[in-house]
Design an enzyme around this catalytic site. Structure first.
Site: not given
Length: 241
Positions: A8, A10
């Site tokens: 991922d 953020d």
């Protein structure tokens, strides 16, 4: 045989939310209430389109936006992890699946000098229009009722692994690293030999723990290893090579 690391972005690669970090380029570093309140659950990408139009309306140049985005900090230990991956590309593939956007991620990775570690980025496409305003659109459409309308990370991961297998790169193991609620859906794709790594104290860890208490729940078959820094991820990766 190759290991696939799925990251991922953020609160995983970077230690903040890139979509809210961009507000630092505004004089007051905040949005008017009418724009804040325009967000509808599951429609974040549409909201960010309005945010970037507002930033453009304030006369803020793309160069100013880029300068702000390049200051977002990497999560502790992430530079070491990405450096290790970039030095072991013969045995490690690495992709990013993110609900951010292509421009932000490209700028940030290039600013770190670690972009070579990442083979592909799957995220919402973004571009600057003729007026110099950044526009963002949904990555794809899908029929998963567990995910935001713009992106089902499980669907992206399934297609990527399938395409790689067909082209002669079957993965011995997948290591999925994330933090948020939208990282839960792809974990149901993982097998027993795979690893899901939720960030300590974040939503994904709590959701996985809740599933674990539901006796007999088969949705997460992979090993679960909680991480706090990129060093934890690196250690888990090294021991599985």
């Amino acid at each position: 045989m190759t290991i696939l690391v799925v990251l991922d972005f953020d609160h995983t690669v970077v230690d903040d939310n890139s979509d809210t970090w961009v507000l630092k380029c505004l004089p007051g570093q905040t949005l008017p209430d009418c724009l804040k309140n325009s967000y509808r659950k599951g429609h974040w990408t549409e909201h960010m389109g309005r945010v970037m139009s507002y930033i453009g309306d304030q006369g803020i140049s793309p160069e100013r936006v880029r300068g702000v985005m390049e200051t977002i900090p990497l999560t502790s230990g992430m530079a070491e992890l990405l450096t290790f991956i970039s030095k072991n590309k013969s045995t490690i593939d690495c992709i990013v699946i993110s609900d951010s956007n292509s421009i932000f991620i490209d700028w940030i990775l290039k600013a770190t000098g670690l972009q070579e570690a990442v083979d592909l980025v799957f995220t919402n496409p973004a571009w600057f229009n003729e007026s110099g305003f950044m526009e963002v659109e949904c990555y794809h459409s899908h029929d998963c009722d567990k995910c935001p309308v713009n992106l089902c990370k499980r669907r992206v991961l399934e297609l990527y692994v399938s395409d790689q297998t067909e082209s002669g790169t079957p993965y011995e193991r997948v290591i999925y690293v994330g933090d948020g609620g939208n990282d839960l859906c792809p974990t149901s794709f993982l097998r027993e030999r795979d690893v899901v790594m939720p960030r300590k104290g974040y939503t994904l860890e709590k959701l996985l723990a809740k599933l674990k208490t539901q006796e007999g729940d088969p949705s997460v078959g992979a090993e679960v290893i909680v991480w706090s820094s990129g060093s934890d991820i690196l250690q888990a990766l090294k021991t599985r090579m």
